[in-house]
Design an enzyme around this catalytic site. Structure first.
Site, PDB file in Angstrom:
ATOM      1  N   GLY A   8       0.766  -1.196  -0.125  1.00 34.23           N
ATOM      2  CA  GLY A   8      -0.119  -0.029   0.103  1.00 34.23           C
ATOM      3  C   GLY A   8       1.046   1.249   0.008  1.00 34.23           C
ATOM      4  O   GLY A   8       0.477   2.326   0.525  1.00 34.23           O
ATOM      5  N   GLY A  11      -0.403   4.764  -1.046  1.00 35.00           N
ATOM      6  CA  GLY A  11      -1.811   5.507  -0.222  1.00 35.00           C
ATOM      7  C   GLY A  11      -1.387   6.723   0.427  1.00 35.00           C
ATOM      8  O   GLY A  11      -0.166   7.308   0.485  1.00 35.00           O
ATOM      9  N   GLN A  12      -2.290   6.903   1.319  1.00 38.18           N
ATOM     10  CA  GLN A  12      -2.086   8.082   2.027  1.00 38.18           C
ATOM     11  C   GLN A  12      -1.234   8.394   2.871  1.00 38.18           C
ATOM     12  O   GLN A  12      -0.151   9.170   3.189  1.00 38.18           O
ATOM     13  CB  GLN A  12      -3.468   8.245   2.970  1.00 38.18           C
ATOM     14  CG  GLN A  12      -3.782   9.821   3.596  1.00 38.18           C
ATOM     15  CD  GLN A  12      -4.838  10.030   4.271  1.00 38.18           C
ATOM     16  OE1 GLN A  12      -5.883   9.300   4.290  1.00 38.18           O
ATOM     17  NE2 GLN A  12      -5.248  11.467   4.687  1.00 38.18           N
ATOM     18  N   ILE A  35      -0.636  -1.865  -6.181  1.00 38.04           N
ATOM     19  CA  ILE A  35      -1.649  -2.548  -6.896  1.00 38.04           C
ATOM     20  C   ILE A  35      -1.917  -1.961  -8.363  1.00 38.04           C
ATOM     21  O   ILE A  35      -1.575  -0.737  -8.486  1.00 38.04           O
ATOM     22  CB  ILE A  35      -3.023  -2.847  -6.344  1.00 38.04           C
ATOM     23  CG1 ILE A  35      -3.575  -1.416  -6.062  1.00 38.04           C
ATOM     24  CG2 ILE A  35      -2.830  -3.451  -5.115  1.00 38.04           C
ATOM     25  CD1 ILE A  35      -5.013  -1.649  -5.435  1.00 38.04           C
ATOM     26  N   TYR A 143     -15.093  -0.950   9.256  1.00 39.65           N
ATOM     27  CA  TYR A 143     -13.683  -0.430   9.577  1.00 39.65           C
ATOM     28  C   TYR A 143     -12.992  -0.762  10.987  1.00 39.65           C
ATOM     29  O   TYR A 143     -12.039  -1.416  10.992  1.00 39.65           O
ATOM     30  CB  TYR A 143     -13.360   1.118   9.336  1.00 39.65           C
ATOM     31  CG  TYR A 143     -12.245   1.518   9.234  1.00 39.65           C
ATOM     32  CD1 TYR A 143     -11.184   1.662   8.360  1.00 39.65           C
ATOM     33  CD2 TYR A 143     -11.956   2.461  10.308  1.00 39.65           C
ATOM     34  CE1 TYR A 143      -9.842   2.010   8.774  1.00 39.65           C
ATOM     35  CE2 TYR A 143     -10.700   3.098  10.777  1.00 39.65           C
ATOM     36  CZ  TYR A 143      -9.655   2.746   9.750  1.00 39.65           C
ATOM     37  OH  TYR A 143      -8.401   3.480   9.895  1.00 39.65           O
ATOM     38  N   LYS A 147     -10.192  -3.755  12.179  1.00 42.39           N
ATOM     39  CA  LYS A 147      -9.069  -3.280  13.068  1.00 42.39           C
ATOM     40  C   LYS A 147      -8.931  -4.014  14.239  1.00 42.39           C
ATOM     41  O   LYS A 147      -7.863  -4.445  14.823  1.00 42.39           O
ATOM     42  CB  LYS A 147      -9.127  -1.793  13.446  1.00 42.39           C
ATOM     43  CG  LYS A 147      -8.902  -0.831  12.114  1.00 42.39           C
ATOM     44  CD  LYS A 147      -7.623  -1.182  11.450  1.00 42.39           C
ATOM     45  CE  LYS A 147      -7.286   0.031  10.167  1.00 42.39           C
ATOM     46  NZ  LYS A 147      -6.214  -0.405   9.655  1.00 42.39           N
TER      47      LYS A 147
END
Length: 320
Positions: A8, A11-12, A35, A143, A147
């Site tokens: 990832g 990402g952010q 990806i 979400y 987690k």
């Protein structure tokens, strides 16, 4: 850490953490896993190796680990809170199925694993103020469910198989580098973007909605420091509360107006984001992180606001 795989990486968090680790891990490889459709570009592509690594395909994770002799995996693949609510099946596939794939590769090949958790792992029955390190976790979002599952699964692999798993519960993260990606706390990024560009801001959360927040440089430092902490001092692993600042929309708006006097904000509530925010803590108690690996933030709201506005104006070519 010497050779690191970041899943990832575009990402952010990943795009900034990759660059931070490439500066930190001199003499090693920090691999930007991506990806299709989210390939690294610019300095992220040019400054080090990259490789296609879809977290739902364990053979790609294993191939990257083998090729670059990876000793540490940063698993950052996830759908953020509001996006995950629209795609709960995909959120589970990536957040839990992907973590399982990562942990299995780590078990087989002897890698350490960092998988961030979140304030979203808590729920409405959790104490909202100074939320303890060890307390009830009953989130009401997919979400949050992923987690909590991730925390438990990571602890299981550490206890059962000896995999060196570690994690922090990130608050809302604020950055001038990467645009927000669908998180509930993203209003605290958007408001700076609006102020820096001289635009009015429509706030999706109501006054009095307090949430823990953190400036990205502190978050990146935490992600590095936890993986280099002395394991003999760690009584916890998955996952540590870390904290920096807590504010509501009125407080951040007032702080920005000290630097941008003409800035205007009005409220246009988003019921989904408001419901998610209301279920999360107002503030976290990070005593355990401070005691077990010397965590300490460097930025408060004033320092972050100054830095955000300066860098966003540079980004947009605006002279104050």
């Amino acid at each position: 850490m010497k050779n690191v795989l970041i899943v990832g990486a575009t990402g952010q968090i990943g795009s900034e953490l990759t660059m931070r680790l490439r500066e930190h891990c001199k003499g090693g490889d920090v691999v930007a896993g991506f990806i299709k459709g989210a390939e690294p570009k610019g300095i992220l592509l040019e400054s080090g190796p990259s490789m296609e690594v879809d977290i739902t395909r364990p053979e790609q994770i294993a191939a990257a680990v083998d090729k670059y002799k990876v000793d540490t995996i940063y698993n950052l693949a996830a759908l953020l809170s509001a996006v995950a609510e629209a795609k709960p099946q995909l959120a589970w596939k990536i957040g839990v199925g992907g973590l399982y794939n990562t942990l299995e590769v780590a078990r087989e090949k002897g890698c350490a694993v960092f998988t961030p958790s979140s304030i979203g792992s808590f729920g409405p029955s959790t104490p909202h103020d100074k939320t303890p390190q060890d307390t009830v976790q009953r989130p009401e979002t997919i979400y949050g469910v992923t987690k909590v599952t991730g925390e438990l699964l990571s602890d299981y692999y550490a206890r059962r198989f000896g995999v060196d798993t570690r994690s922090v519960r990130f608050p809302g993260l604020i950055s001038y580098t990467t645009p927000p990606g669908g998180g509930t706390t993203d209003y605290a990024v958007d408001i700076y973007y609006a102020a820096a560009q001289g635009k009015d801001f429509k706030c999706p959360l109501k006054p009095g909605t307090f949430m823990d927040m953190m400036y990205m440089p502190d978050a990146l430092r935490a992600a590095v420091e936890i993986m280099e902490a002395n394991p003999d001092r760690l009584h916890h692993r998955n996952s540590f509360n870390i904290a920096s600042m807590s504010f509501d929309p009125e407080i951040i708006y007032s702080k920005i107006r000290e630097h941008v006097p003409g800035f205007k904000m009005e409220y246009e509530l988003d019921p989904l984001r408001q419901a998610i925010a209301d279920s999360w803590p107002n503030s976290l108690d990070d005593t355990c992180a401070r005691e077990e690996w010397d965590w300490k933030p460097e930025y408060d709201l004033e320092a972050m606001t100054k830095d955000m506005l300066v860098n966003l104006r540079k980004k947009f070519g605006i002279t104050a």
